[in-house]
Write a protein that holds these residues in place. Structure first.
Motif, PDB file in Angstrom:
ATOM      1  N   PRO A   7       0.821  -1.210   0.000  1.00  0.00           N
ATOM      2  CA  PRO A   7       0.000   0.000   0.000  1.00  0.00           C
ATOM      3  C   PRO A   7       0.855   1.260   0.000  1.00  0.00           C
ATOM      4  N   VAL A   8       0.209   2.396  -0.281  1.00  0.00           N
ATOM      5  CA  VAL A   8       0.895   3.684  -0.343  1.00  0.00           C
ATOM      6  C   VAL A   8       0.173   4.685   0.554  1.00  0.00           C
ATOM      7  N   ASN A   9       0.927   5.348   1.425  1.00  0.00           N
ATOM      8  CA  ASN A   9       0.363   6.397   2.270  1.00  0.00           C
ATOM      9  C   ASN A   9      -0.018   7.627   1.445  1.00  0.00           C
ATOM     10  N   VAL A  10      -1.133   8.247   1.830  1.00  0.00           N
ATOM     11  CA  VAL A  10      -1.547   9.512   1.224  1.00  0.00           C
ATOM     12  C   VAL A  10      -1.835  10.490   2.359  1.00  0.00           C
ATOM     13  N   GLY A  11      -1.021  11.516   2.478  1.00  0.00           N
ATOM     14  CA  GLY A  11      -1.188  12.500   3.540  1.00  0.00           C
ATOM     15  C   GLY A  11      -0.475  13.779   3.185  1.00  0.00           C
ATOM     16  N   THR A  12      -0.204  14.578   4.208  1.00  0.00           N
ATOM     17  CA  THR A  12       0.492  15.846   4.001  1.00  0.00           C
ATOM     18  C   THR A  12       1.903  15.827   4.585  1.00  0.00           C
ATOM     19  N   GLY A  13       2.149  14.887   5.506  1.00  0.00           N
ATOM     20  CA  GLY A  13       3.431  14.865   6.195  1.00  0.00           C
ATOM     21  C   GLY A  13       3.539  15.909   7.281  1.00  0.00           C
ATOM     22  N   ARG A  14       2.420  16.611   7.579  1.00  0.00           N
ATOM     23  CA  ARG A  14       2.406  17.650   8.620  1.00  0.00           C
ATOM     24  C   ARG A  14       1.262  17.363   9.582  1.00  0.00           C
ATOM     25  N   ASP A  15       1.505  17.554  10.879  1.00  0.00           N
ATOM     26  CA  ASP A  15       0.451  17.322  11.859  1.00  0.00           C
ATOM     27  C   ASP A  15       0.221  18.556  12.713  1.00  0.00           C
ATOM     28  N   ILE A  16      -0.840  18.506  13.518  1.00  0.00           N
ATOM     29  CA  ILE A  16      -1.235  19.624  14.368  1.00  0.00           C
ATOM     30  C   ILE A  16      -1.908  19.043  15.599  1.00  0.00           C
TER      31      ILE A  16
END
Length: 329
Positions: A239-248
Motif C-alpha cells: 500500500p501507499v500512504n496519502v497524507g500531508t506529512g504535517r500534523d497539528i
C-alpha cells in the motif's frame, strides 16, 4: 498483467461516489476529461448485498473500480457499534472485489485507512509499520476490516496477476464531509460544535480529550489528485500512504477552527473522554516520489470547508449531509 492506461473512454466505477472521498474523486475525474463514470447510490445497489453487487458490476463492466465506499465515523461511533462497523465494511469490500474479479475488472484502487496502523507506531508512520503492533482500541473493528481489504487486494494480485492497488489516506476533510454531532470525524465534528457555540453565543465549547494528540489532515481534493497519480503510475503489491506529512495538535486545530468561524469564547477540554492515538502523521515519500504533493494548506482548506458548511445550512439537499451520511456511501 500490466496496468491499463486511463483514457477518456475508460469506464470508471467509483463505489461510494456520494461520500467525501468519492465525490471529490468524481469531480477531479471529470475535470481531467474522464466523463465515462459508472455511478450508483445505495438505493440503486446495496453493496452489502452480494448478489446485487455481482449483478451490477457484471452489467456495468467497468475498466477501473475505485473502492471508496465504507461505513465509517469518528472514534465514538466506531467504538459504539463495532460489530456493525466490522460486518458492513467486510461485506462491502468482499462483495465489490469478488464481483470485480468475476467481471474481469483489470484495475482496482482500494481506499484503506490510516486507522490500520498500530497505536504506538514510530512517527512519521511508514507503510512497513502495518501489523507491527496493537491497534487503537476505539477504531479496532474499522481498522481490521480495512486490513482485510488490503489483504484481499494483495491476494488477488498474487493469484490472478491483476494490477490492483491499495492507498492509505490519512484523516480526510473538505466540502461534503459528515458534520453529524455524534458520528463525524474530529475536524468536522469540532467545526460544527464551535459553529453552534458561536451561533448560540455560548461562553465556552468543550473538546473531547486533553487536546494534546497530534493529527494529520488531508483535503479530499488532494486525495483525489493522489488517486489519479496512483492509477496512472503505481503498480506494486504494497500500500501507499496519502497524507500531508504535517500534523497539528487537537488544541491548535480547535483554535484554528475558532479563528475561522469567529468564535471568541473559551475552548475547554474534557480529559474524561478518550484521546485515541497519541500521534499519527504519515510518511508520504513513496507517493511524492511519483511526482504528487499536497497543494491545499490546512487553514485555507478549513476556510473553504466552513463556507460549504454555511451554504449547506440553506440548501435542503445538502442539509441532510450535515445531519449525517448514509451508512453506505
Amino acid at each position: 498483467m500490466r496496468a491499463p492506461e486511463l483514457t477518456p473512454a475508460s469506464r470508471i466505477y467509483v463505489a461510494g461516489h456520494r461520500g467525501l472521498a468519492g465525490s471529490a474523486l468524481c469531480g477531479r475525474l471529470r475535470a481531467a476529461g474522464y466523463e465515462n463514470l459508472v455511478l450508483a447510490g445505495s438505493s440503486e445497489v446495496d453493496l452489502r448485498d452480494r448478489a446485487a453487487t455481482t449483478r451490477f458490476l457484471t452489467e456495468a463492466a467497468p475498466d477501473v473500480v475505485v473502492l471508496a465506499a465504507a461505513r465509517g465515523g469518528g472514534s465514538g461511533a466506531n467504538a459504539a457499534e463495532p460489530a456493525d462497523v466490522l460486518s458492513a465494511n467486510l461485506r462491502i469490500q468482499v462483495n465489490v472485489m469478488d464481483a470485480a474479479r468475476a467481471a474481469g475488472v483489470p484495475r482496482l484502487l482500494f481506499l484503506a485507512s490510516s486507522a490500520m496502523y498500530p497505536r504506538e507506531s514510530r512517527q512519521p508512520v511508514r507503510e512497513t509499520s502495518l501489523l507491527a503492533g496493537p491497534l487503537e482500541p476505539t477504531t479496532e473493528a474499522y481498522a481490521i476490516a480495512k486490513i482485510a481489504g488490503m489483504a484481499q487486494v494483495r491476494a488477488v494480485r498474487e493469484q490472478d496477476g491483476l494490477p490492483w492497488i491499495t492507498a492509505i489516506p490519512t484523516n480526510l476533510y473538505g466540502p461534503g464531509d459528515n458534520f453529524h454531532p455524534t458520528s463525524s470525524h474530529v475536524l468536522a465534528g469540532l467545526m460544527r460544535r464551535i459553529h453552534d457555540a458561536a451561533v448560540a453565543g455560548a461562553p465556552s465549547v468543550v473538546v473531547w480529550g486533553t487536546g494534546t494528540p497530534r493529527r494529520e489532515f488531508l483535503h479530499a481534493d488532494d486525495l483525489a489528485d493522489a488517486c489519479l497519480t496512483l492509477l496512472a503510475h503505481y503498480d506494486e503489491p504494497g500500500p501507499v500512504n496519502v497524507g500531508t506529512g504535517r500534523d497539528i495538535s487537537v488544541a491548535d486545530l480547535a483554535k484554528m477552527l475558532a479563528e475561522t468561524i469567529g468564535y471568541t469564547g473559551a475552548i475547554e477540554f474534557d480529559p474524561g473522554r478518550p484521546d485515541g492515538t497519541p500521534r499519527k502523521v504519515l510518511d508520504i515519500r513513496a507517493l511524492t516520489g511519483l511526482g504528487w504533493e499536497p497543494k491545499i494548506r490546512l487553514r485555507a482548506g478549513i476556510a473553504s470547508t466552513y463556507q460549504w458548511y454555511l451554504d449547506s445550512l440553506t440548501l435542503p439537499r445538502q442539509r441532510e449531509a450535515v445531519r449525517g451520511h448514509e451508512m453506505v456511501r
